[in-house]
Scaffold this active site. Structure first.
Site, PDB file in Angstrom:
ATOM      1  N   LYS A 113       8.335  -6.489   0.342  1.00  0.00           N
ATOM      2  CA  LYS A 113       7.812  -7.805   0.003  1.00  0.00           C
ATOM      3  C   LYS A 113       8.944  -8.501  -0.850  1.00  0.00           C
ATOM      4  O   LYS A 113       9.851  -7.524  -1.515  1.00  0.00           O
ATOM      5  CB  LYS A 113       6.848  -7.223  -1.469  1.00  0.00           C
ATOM      6  N   SER A 119      -1.334  -9.318  -3.468  1.00  0.00           N
ATOM      7  CA  SER A 119      -0.298 -10.075  -3.394  1.00  0.00           C
ATOM      8  C   SER A 119       0.502  -9.802  -2.335  1.00  0.00           C
ATOM      9  O   SER A 119       1.658 -10.359  -2.036  1.00  0.00           O
ATOM     10  CB  SER A 119       0.545 -10.296  -4.730  1.00  0.00           C
ATOM     11  N   SER A 163      -2.694  -4.842  -5.292  1.00  0.00           N
ATOM     12  CA  SER A 163      -1.729  -5.600  -4.385  1.00  0.00           C
ATOM     13  C   SER A 163      -1.371  -4.870  -2.992  1.00  0.00           C
ATOM     14  O   SER A 163      -0.830  -5.647  -2.288  1.00  0.00           O
ATOM     15  CB  SER A 163      -0.958  -6.344  -5.154  1.00  0.00           C
TER      16      SER A 163
END
Lengths: 78, 455
Positions: free
Chosen positions: B66, B142, B166
């Site tokens: 990420k 996310s 997330s």
């Protein structure tokens, strides 16, 4: 002559606290932020009612449980 | 330990690169590609193997992270354009370093909701990441890029973060395995934060074996990270096949049933039946926990960005900027109330786990909605779609418990997955991973069996 309209309390709060933080907000953004905060205020009501005594301090840097000692490792379950 | 990947590292990396180049225009998982670095690393691994030297447990396994993880020489975007002005990272994040030390090969950085404040990865600046099972749908967030990259077969392993859901939400919606470890288990050093009181980091993978192996590779104390409570590693791989016989396993009712649609409940029930769990269990104060997590998230998240909100609010993600500002302006009393409640809540959750070893709940209330969906229906109640994606994950992460999101495929979702949370007491990642392994071996939880035409 137009009478000034007092903004609703939450919008008033947003305008003044944003100013205190030197956070410029357009009228439109202030209105949206006030709506967001008003929703949060509704969510928070039950949290206000929870019995929390004076001795209940803040959670420290959150530790879900003491890290197990080597001897206590993996007790419980199999 | 035998390396998981016995193929030549260079071959694995070239296959991954080819797959990324063929599919990412459609999926939009990657924001940065570090292919040349990956190729050099893979060649070095192959050379060591050829010389008869030992290689790490993850030798040649391609992975991506990420884009809130530092990658040396790359600007850490954290999903934003504001961060573009920051200097490039001078070192890899600690967890990236540990995976590289196990000879996994880094292929790049992945898309996310800006500053992690979202559950859908509908990123206005970099475009939405799309669900490989149906590219019209969200990948979740996310860590949407992280889950989509694994689901699309681009990389078998990725890293994400989980503050309120997330890792678990995108794992659920994309149909991949996700692990949110115990809060404070893994070092967070070298990552751009969202909420210091709540941020967890963890892996997303295409198999339980890889999930466990990567988790083991990343474990260990970090005295330079004040949020890392782990004093030593507790490896799980050797115990993965111990099964679940004798474990006290229950399925969460109440809040976790009322706020899940029928397919989500069906997925959880299927898992419960497979693990011989029949008793319904009540999780304490789930609704209050969600509120408290929301308040803490808003306050800490908003406060972190006040400097930039003063001068660059128009460059923030439109979907979250008002929430950041509202958080920065929240009355302190709400935040203190939430933190004091957290201490009481923790004690209630730890009490619950004196009676249970493993608890089961859906990870998301629904399967992945279409990109742009504003409202969903949960059992006759209209809910705003984006925050509702985390409604079942938030109370669990607020307690800091370890969770595996297991990819299930219930009826009534037009073939889309819904993940199921396997939840244990703090520091018992071994139990959630053992249960995950059982489900995988039984064929109850797995990645998609349909080839995805994504080019």
């Amino acid at each position: 002559m137009n009478t000034p309209v007092t903004p609703p309390p939450m919008l008033d709060y947003v305008i003044h606290t944003a100013a205190a933080l030197a956070l410029p907000l357009s009228d439109e953004r202030a209105r949206r932020v006030a709506e967001t905060l008003a929703r949060t205020a509704g969510m928070v009501k039950p949290l206000e009612s929870v019995a929390i005594g004076p001795a209940d301090e803040l959670a420290e840097m959150f530790r879900p449980a003491p890290f197990p000692t080597v001897l206590a490792d993996r007790q419980g379950g199999q | 330990m035998t390396a998981l990947n016995q193929s030549r590292a260079s071959d694995s990396v070239e296959r991954a690169i080819a797959r990324i180049e063929a599919t990412d225009k459609r999926i939009n998982a990657f924001t940065e590609r570090t292919f040349e670095r990956a190729r050099r690393q893979a060649q070095a691994i192959d050379a060591r193997r050829a010389r008869g030297e030992s290689v790490g447990a993850l030798a040649g396994v391609p992975f991506a992270v990420k884009n809130l993880f530092d990658i040396e020489g790359v600007v850490t975007l954290a999903g934003s354009i504001v961060n573009r002005n920051l200097p490039a990272a001078t070192a890899d994040a600690v967890l990236v370093q540990r995976l590289l030390a196990a000879d996994a090969v880094l292929l790049g950085a992945l898309n996310m909701d800006e500053y992690a404040y979202g559950f859908t990865t509908e990123n206005t600046h970099y475009g939405p990441s799309r669900n490989p099972n149906d590219p019209r749908c969200i990948a979740g967030g996310s860590s949407g890029g992280s889950a989509a990259a694994v689901a699309a077969g681009q990389v078998p392993l990725s890293l994400g973060s989980d503050t309120n859901g997330s890792i678990r939400v995108p794992s659920s919606l994309c149909g991949v395995w996700g692990l949110k470890p115990t809060f404070g288990r893994l070092s967070r050093r070298g990552t751009f934060p969202f909420v210091n009181s709540l941020d967890h980091l963890g892996p997303i993978a295409d198999s339980v074996a890889l999930l466990a192996a990567s988790y083991d590779a990343m474990q260990g104390p970090d005295p330079l990270d004040g949020g890392c409570h782990a004093q030593y590693a507790q490896p799980v791989c050797a115990e993965l096949d111990l099964g679940t016989h004798g474990l006290r396993i229950g399925i969460l009712g109440g809040y976790f049933k009322d706020l899940a649609t029928e397919p989500a409940r069906q997925a959880a029930l299927q898992v419960a039946n497979s693990l011989s769990a029949s008793q319904e269990v009540q999780w304490p104060d789930a609704g209050l926990a969600r509120t408290a997590a929301f308040v803490i998230t808003a306050s800490e998240g908003g406060s972190l960005h006040v400097e930039n909100l003063r001068t660059r609010a128009d460059e923030f993600e439109p979907l979250s900027v008002d929430r950041f500002i509202a958080g920065a302006l929240q009355p302190l009393h709400w935040y203190l109330r939430a933190q004091r409640f957290r201490r009481i809540y923790r004690d209630k959750v730890n009490e619950l786990f004196k009676h249970w070893d493993l608890l089961i709940a859906p990870a998301t209330p629904v399967s992945a909605p279409l990109i742009g969906t504003e409202w969903i229906d949960i059992n006759g109640q209209r809910q705003p779609c984006r925050p509702a994606m985390g409604i079942l994950t938030q109370p669990i992460s607020f307690a800091g418990c370890p969770v595996v999101a297991a990819p299930c495929w219930p009826d009534g979702t037009s073939g889309m997955p819904i993940g199921v949370q396997l939840i244990a007491a703090p520091w018992r990642e071994d139990l959630v991973l053992r249960a995950a392994r059982v489900l995988e071996q039984q064929g109850i939880a797995h990645l998609s069996s349909k080839p995805m035409a994504l080019s």
